[in-house]
Design a protein around this motif. Structure first.
Motif, short mmCIF file in Angstrom:
data_model
loop_
_atom_site.label_atom_id
_atom_site.label_comp_id
_atom_site.label_asym_id
_atom_site.label_seq_id
_atom_site.Cartn_x
_atom_site.Cartn_y
_atom_site.Cartn_z
N LEU A 53 90.02 -14.67 -9.35
CA LEU A 53 88.51 -13.88 -8.40
C LEU A 53 89.01 -12.30 -7.33
CD1 LEU A 53 85.90 -16.49 -7.72
CD2 LEU A 53 85.69 -14.96 -9.67
N GLY A 54 90.60 -12.83 -7.07
CA GLY A 54 90.71 -11.39 -6.75
C GLY A 54 91.20 -12.18 -5.29
N ASN A 55 90.98 -13.22 -4.94
CA ASN A 55 90.50 -13.83 -3.53
C ASN A 55 91.21 -15.16 -3.03
OD1 ASN A 55 87.62 -12.65 -3.78
ND2 ASN A 55 88.00 -12.45 -1.96
N PRO A 56 92.62 -14.73 -3.39
CA PRO A 56 93.48 -15.84 -3.51
C PRO A 56 93.18 -16.82 -2.14
CG PRO A 56 95.30 -14.09 -3.64
CD PRO A 56 93.90 -13.99 -3.45
N ILE A 57 93.23 -16.36 -1.14
CA ILE A 57 93.62 -17.38 0.42
C ILE A 57 92.01 -17.12 1.08
CG2 ILE A 57 94.25 -17.22 2.20
CD1 ILE A 57 96.98 -15.75 1.45
N ALA A 58 91.37 -17.71 0.67
CA ALA A 58 89.96 -18.64 1.51
C ALA A 58 90.35 -18.24 2.58
CB ALA A 58 89.28 -19.40 1.45
N PRO A 59 89.03 -18.31 4.08
CA PRO A 59 89.29 -18.29 5.28
C PRO A 59 89.16 -20.11 5.36
CG PRO A 59 87.29 -17.59 4.80
CD PRO A 59 88.38 -17.13 3.73
N ILE A 60 89.02 -20.71 4.89
CA ILE A 60 88.40 -22.14 4.95
C ILE A 60 88.34 -22.79 3.83
CG2 ILE A 60 87.08 -24.57 5.48
CD1 ILE A 60 85.79 -22.37 7.14
N THR A 61 89.56 -23.67 3.70
CA THR A 61 89.46 -24.35 1.99
C THR A 61 89.46 -25.55 1.66
OG1 THR A 61 92.02 -25.34 2.08
CG2 THR A 61 91.63 -22.94 1.72
N LEU A 62 89.04 -25.74 0.73
CA LEU A 62 89.22 -27.88 0.43
C LEU A 62 89.78 -27.91 0.59
CD1 LEU A 62 87.43 -29.64 -1.47
CD2 LEU A 62 88.24 -29.09 -3.77
N HIS A 63 91.04 -27.94 0.92
CA HIS A 63 92.23 -28.92 1.63
C HIS A 63 91.77 -28.95 2.75
CE1 HIS A 63 94.66 -27.54 -1.75
NE2 HIS A 63 95.40 -28.36 -1.44
N ASP A 64 90.82 -27.94 3.80
CA ASP A 64 90.33 -28.43 5.40
C ASP A 64 89.56 -28.83 5.49
OD1 ASP A 64 92.32 -25.77 6.03
OD2 ASP A 64 90.32 -24.32 5.70
N VAL A 65 88.87 -28.75 4.03
CA VAL A 65 87.59 -30.04 4.31
C VAL A 65 88.06 -31.06 4.23
CG1 VAL A 65 85.31 -30.33 2.78
CG2 VAL A 65 85.85 -28.34 3.17
N LEU A 66 88.45 -31.92 2.81
CA LEU A 66 89.54 -33.68 2.52
C LEU A 66 90.33 -33.74 3.05
CD1 LEU A 66 91.04 -32.58 -0.78
CD2 LEU A 66 88.67 -33.39 -0.51
N ARG A 67 90.26 -32.71 4.51
CA ARG A 67 91.80 -33.27 6.14
C ARG A 67 90.31 -33.72 7.25
NH1 ARG A 67 95.79 -30.24 5.32
NH2 ARG A 67 95.12 -28.30 5.51
N GLY A 68 89.35 -32.95 7.19
CA GLY A 68 87.83 -33.27 7.89
C GLY A 68 88.20 -32.48 8.72
N LYS A 69 88.86 -31.49 8.65
CA LYS A 69 88.73 -30.25 9.64
C LYS A 69 87.22 -29.25 9.49
CE LYS A 69 92.56 -27.72 9.60
NZ LYS A 69 93.97 -27.41 9.17
N HIS A 70 86.67 -29.01 8.55
CA HIS A 70 85.06 -28.45 7.83
C HIS A 70 84.88 -29.22 7.36
CE1 HIS A 70 86.68 -24.84 10.20
NE2 HIS A 70 88.32 -25.57 9.77
N ASP A 71 83.38 -28.74 7.83
CA ASP A 71 82.54 -29.70 6.80
C ASP A 71 82.31 -28.57 5.17
OD1 ASP A 71 79.33 -28.92 5.39
OD2 ASP A 71 79.09 -31.07 6.31
N ILE A 72 82.34 -29.15 3.84
CA ILE A 72 81.89 -28.64 2.64
C ILE A 72 81.43 -27.02 2.30
CG2 ILE A 72 80.75 -29.77 1.28
CD1 ILE A 72 82.45 -29.47 -0.86
N LYS A 73 80.07 -27.02 3.61
CA LYS A 73 79.60 -26.14 3.27
C LYS A 73 80.08 -25.05 4.10
CE LYS A 73 75.07 -28.32 3.54
NZ LYS A 73 75.66 -30.12 3.24
N GLU A 74 80.57 -25.38 5.19
CA GLU A 74 81.67 -24.08 6.06
C GLU A 74 82.50 -23.36 4.79
OE1 GLU A 74 82.50 -25.15 10.01
OE2 GLU A 74 82.73 -27.08 8.77
N ALA A 75 83.39 -24.13 3.72
CA ALA A 75 84.02 -23.10 2.65
C ALA A 75 83.48 -23.15 1.53
CB ALA A 75 84.98 -24.93 2.31
N VAL A 76 82.13 -22.62 1.85
CA VAL A 76 81.34 -21.81 0.10
C VAL A 76 81.71 -21.00 1.18
CG1 VAL A 76 79.55 -21.27 -1.14
CG2 VAL A 76 79.96 -23.62 -0.89
#
Length: 262
Positions: A53-76
């Protein structure tokens, strides 16, 4: 949304069969029919969705969510095409230490935020791909019309059945009537699963990938785009008719095979 969110995985044991391409284009096609769709890249070690999609680096990733750093809704995040996506981290460091057991719980945190969550699973049948299958209720098996891919698809189907998943059907990609491929009838009988989509080998797909777009957006009347839209329409129980721009005998043959023409 009043109806519960559908969780659908695009799954393939074999790599390079067009799984991620199918995932993003099916998402685009479902969006075209008015559905609110979020793609989730559950390939935690070698994610591709962001790259496509041409956006290889996301500000908040699924990995951040799995580590408990963010809620998944913030990663969308919202893509320019109107698609929404939750991207995995492309960093090797993140790939090395990730807890796949938390994936399903994280994904269900998206309940109510979209009509459909399309999950792009990792290739293979190991722990990581299994965690993606575990996190969805329905699966689409992606394969190519070649024996090694179909054999792997058979294993994938068996695994999904063992895990109690609803298999929507098989999507056969990169088909070309000029190749000596397995026939669709043979693939269906070997897999004992309906073929719900046949995506032709189409140069438009290559062009769309180079432009970091979905083929459904960049070449809406190409043979591949029309087939992705047909698949989406079928999944939603809608009738859909659109003529492909090129006079393509292959497409007519597919339509006849799938029972759209006689």
């Amino acid at each position: 949304t009043n109806k519960a969110t559908r969780y659908i995985g695009c799954i393939s044991a074999k790599g390079v069969v067009g799984k991620t391409t199918t995932n993003i284009n099916l998402a685009a096609a479902l969006t075209y029919f008015g559905k609110n769709v979020t793609i989730l890249d559950a390939n935690l070690t070698t994610p591709n969705v962001g790259i496509y999609l041409g956006n290889p680096i996301a500000p908040i990733t699924l990995h951040d969510v799995l580590r408990g750093k963010h809620d998944i809704k913030e990663a969308v995040f919202s893509h320019k095409s109107g698609l929404k996506a939750v991207l995995a981290s492309i960093s090797l460091k993140d790939a090395k230490k990730v807890d796949t057991t938390k994936l399903a719980k994280a994904i269900y945190g998206l309940e109510g935020t979209a009509d459909i969550i399309l999950v792009d699973g990792a290739a293979g049948l190991g722990k990581e791909p299994q965690s993606a299958i575990r996190s969805v209720e329905e699966v689409i098996i992606v394969t190519n019309p070649e024996m090694p891919a179909v054999t792997d698809a058979l294993k994938t189907i068996k695994l999904c059945k063992e895990m109690g998943k609803n298999i929507l059907g098989v999507v056969v990609t990169k088909t070309n009537s000029k190749n000596v491929d397995m026939s669709l009838k043979d693939i269906e009988s070997l897999l004992e699963t309906n073929i719900i989509g046949v995506i032709p080998e189409d140069r438009a797909v290559k062009f769309s990938q180079a432009n970091k777009e979905t083929v459904v957006h960049s070449h809406p009347k190409s043979a591949a785009a029309v087939q992705y839209k047909r698949l989406a329409a079928d999944m939603l129980g809608l009738t859909y008719h659109e003529n492909v721009e090129t006079n393509n005998g292959f497409v007519n043959w597919v339509m006849t095979y799938l029972g759209f023409k006689d």
